[in-house]
Design an enzyme around this catalytic site. Structure first.
Site, PDB file in Angstrom:
ATOM      1  N   SER A 260       0.835  -1.201   0.000  1.00  0.00           N
ATOM      2  CA  SER A 260       0.000   0.000   0.000  1.00  0.00           C
ATOM      3  C   SER A 260       0.872   1.253   0.000  1.00  0.00           C
ATOM      4  O   SER A 260       2.074   1.196   0.255  1.00  0.00           O
ATOM      5  CB  SER A 260      -0.894   0.007   1.239  1.00  0.00           C
ATOM      6  OG  SER A 260      -0.097   0.298   2.371  1.00  0.00           O
ATOM      7  N   LYS A 261       0.210   2.363  -0.267  1.00  0.00           N
ATOM      8  CA  LYS A 261       0.882   3.660  -0.248  1.00  0.00           C
ATOM      9  C   LYS A 261       1.566   3.872   1.103  1.00  0.00           C
ATOM     10  O   LYS A 261       2.684   4.358   1.186  1.00  0.00           O
ATOM     11  CB  LYS A 261      -0.184   4.723  -0.497  1.00  0.00           C
ATOM     12  CG  LYS A 261       0.314   6.116  -0.551  1.00  0.00           C
ATOM     13  CD  LYS A 261      -0.793   7.058  -0.903  1.00  0.00           C
ATOM     14  CE  LYS A 261      -1.620   7.400   0.312  1.00  0.00           C
ATOM     15  NZ  LYS A 261      -2.727   8.317   0.076  1.00  0.00           N
ATOM     16  N   ARG A 262       0.853   3.460   2.170  1.00  0.00           N
ATOM     17  CA  ARG A 262       1.410   3.637   3.517  1.00  0.00           C
ATOM     18  C   ARG A 262       2.709   2.847   3.728  1.00  0.00           C
ATOM     19  O   ARG A 262       3.600   3.293   4.419  1.00  0.00           O
ATOM     20  CB  ARG A 262       0.418   3.174   4.595  1.00  0.00           C
ATOM     21  CG  ARG A 262      -0.906   3.834   4.495  1.00  0.00           C
ATOM     22  CD  ARG A 262      -1.394   4.445   5.800  1.00  0.00           C
ATOM     23  NE  ARG A 262      -2.599   5.192   5.545  1.00  0.00           N
ATOM     24  CZ  ARG A 262      -2.649   6.371   4.945  1.00  0.00           C
ATOM     25  NH1 ARG A 262      -1.538   6.987   4.588  1.00  0.00           N
ATOM     26  NH2 ARG A 262      -3.803   6.970   4.727  1.00  0.00           N
TER      27      ARG A 262
END
Ligand code: GLU
Length: 504
Positions: A260-262
């Site tokens: 994910s982006k995170r």
């Protein structure tokens, strides 16, 4: 393949483009080119509540940077346009109405409040074969009443009527036989109250009208497949249904779950193709382009996430990928993302690229740092000299900027402890010896340097580091005599003189 291959990438422009999306583009593109087919870009923007300023432009830019240009799309046009679903609004309604007429869909008049109150009383409420007969729709309201509700302009949606307990199968080009029980799926909305189709209806109608032969998309769309299969069947197009392949996920480096982006923010690497700044929150997510990846390295790395050609070869040009790509070699399981490996691909591609190919990228890196006055020929020589030392394109700044600007700071800690009068004398004499030279030649320079050191009985090894620091400021860069010869006589002399003052 009998029919013309036509594949599509169909993003919803709602934010930055995740590398999983770029890999989907790449596999579509490779397949299309491999089979002399067409690659179509279709913007799926029917959900107006999710409109994001600049997101569509951003997708176009990503495709351009990667060099994966569509044959048809909003910018290119083409015979099956428009290629933006929001511009195709009138197309979808008649198909939704046809489904209602034939008993495969129904009008639903439930207001958002009514739906909410159902959710309050029924745990995990779903609009499906269990609950539909308790709701306000054309299955429960008498025909005439439905007609007047519609005539009066009562807001309503059209929902698919999912059959009960039917097995729905299809053959996925990667996964093989996949089957679902229709009872597991709710009665998805097909046409919204604003007259816009939902993704489910629009994707089927457009894949049909645009004569799509193969649809490759991320694994996260697999649960939607039964709805789509039924729509193909109910609309009478089952024979024309594209062949599907659901591409495996790109996983976090530890293999636990989707990248994910995170994860990128947490672990310090990019997850998007190009930097993305959310226009509402101003939150920024890094892109591979901006941290210094070459597009061909980025694509090569992505191709190898979940695919190989059956040999140990890891480096492929785009043409080689087109030549070798086949879906049977795409793995079913997710592929772990490894940033160190991604950087390895980039370093290899920097080494493989000629100075001429690297020139525009390096120029861009230097320009961003305010270095403006360069001669292309000189910069190409510099690139050849330092490219082996660069992993990211942005490394060219540290490795090459000193060819354009004299250092303003020196790593004095590295010089001072062993600095002394004799060494200062040596460099004064060395600078003096250069005055008579015309052009500096690396080998001759090294020979003179060594001869002078011998004459002054100083170990060459003790002079090399100070010389490097005089020229570049720190302990980096290519062979020091190569640097001096490229800088030229005047600049080398001036840097020695300037540094002598700083080292005192
Ligand atoms: N609009 C969907 C997306 O955003 C397309 C999925 C598909 O390819 O069917 O990914």
């Amino acid at each position: 393949m009998a029919n013309k291959v036509r594949v599509r990438f169909a993003p919803s422009p709602t934010g930055g483009l995740h590398i999983g999306g770029v890999r989907t583009i790449l596999f579509n593109y490779l397949f299309a080119k491999r089979h002399h087919g067409e690659f179509i870009l279709r913007i799926e923007d029917t959900d107006q509540t999710r409109f994001v300023e600049g997101a569509e432009e951003y997708i176009f830019n990503c495709l351009k940077w990667c060099g994966l240009e569509p044959n048809e799309g909003p910018e290119q046009g083409g015979p099956y346009g428009p290629y933006r679903q929001s511009e195709r609004k009138p197309v979808y309604k008649k198909y939704a109405e046809q489904l209602v007429k034939e008993g495969h869909a129904y009008y639903a008049f439930d207001t958002p409040e009514e739906l909410e109150s159902k959710r309050q009383v029924i745990e995990n409420f779903r609009y499906d074969h269990h609950t539909r007969m308790q709701m306000r729709n054309s299955l429960t309201i008498p025909h005439e009443a439905v007609e007047s509700l519609i005539k009066e302009g009562t807001p309503h949606v059209i929902r698919i009527k999912m059959p009960e307990n039917e097995q729905i199968h299809f053959t996925d080009m990667i996964r093989g036989e996949v089957s679902f029980n229709s009872s597991e799926v709710d009665d998805k909305v097909l046409l919204k109250a604003d007259g816009m189709p939902t993704y489910h209806l629009a994707v089927v109608v457009d894949d049909y009208l645009m004569k799509i032969s193969h649809a490759f998309r991320g694994e996260e769309w697999l649960p939607s497949a039964p709805v789509h299969i039924l729509l193909w069947k109910y609309l009478g197009w089952a024979e024309q249904m594209p062949q599907w392949a659901h591409l495996p996920l790109i996983l976090k480096p530890d293999g636990h779950g989707k990248l994910s982006k995170r994860d990128g923010q947490r672990l310090g690497f990019p997850v998007y193709a190009i930097n993305w700044i959310d226009p509402k929150t101003q939150e920024k997510a890094d892109g591979f382009m901006d941290v210094g990846f070459l597009p061909q390295a980025f694509l090569n790395m992505l191709a190898m996430l979940g695919w190989n050609d059956g040999t140990d070869q890891e480096l492929f040009t785009l043409d080689e990928l087109i030549d070798k790509f086949s879906l049977d070699r795409v793995h079913k399981g997710g592929a772990k993302f490894d940033y160190e490996k991604a950087k390895w691909y980039n370093a290899e591609w920097i080494k493989r690229s000629s100075a001429e190919e690297l020139l525009p990228y390096v120029k861009d890196v230097l320009l961003r740092k305010g270095i403006e006055n360069f001669d292309n020929q000189y910069l190409q020589t510099v690139i050849d000299l330092v490219k082996e030392r660069c992993t990211l394109l942005t490394d060219f700044y540290q490795q090459a900027s000193f060819f354009f600007e004299a250092p303003v700071q020196y790593d004095l800690n590295a010089v001072k402890p062993k600095w002394g009068k004799e060494k200062a004398e040596f460099f004064k004499a060395f600078a003096q010896s250069l005055v008579a030279e015309n052009e500096l030649n690396s080998e001759a320079l090294e020979a003179n340097f060594k001869a002078l050191a011998a004459e002054k009985t100083i170990k060459v090894g003790e002079l090399m580091l100070p010389f490097r620091i005089m020229l570049v400021g720190g302990k980096f860069g290519p062979q020091v005599f190569d640097i001096a010869s490229l800088l030229g006589k005047d600049e080398t002399i001036s840097r020695i003189e300037k540094a002598l003052t700083a080292f005192e």
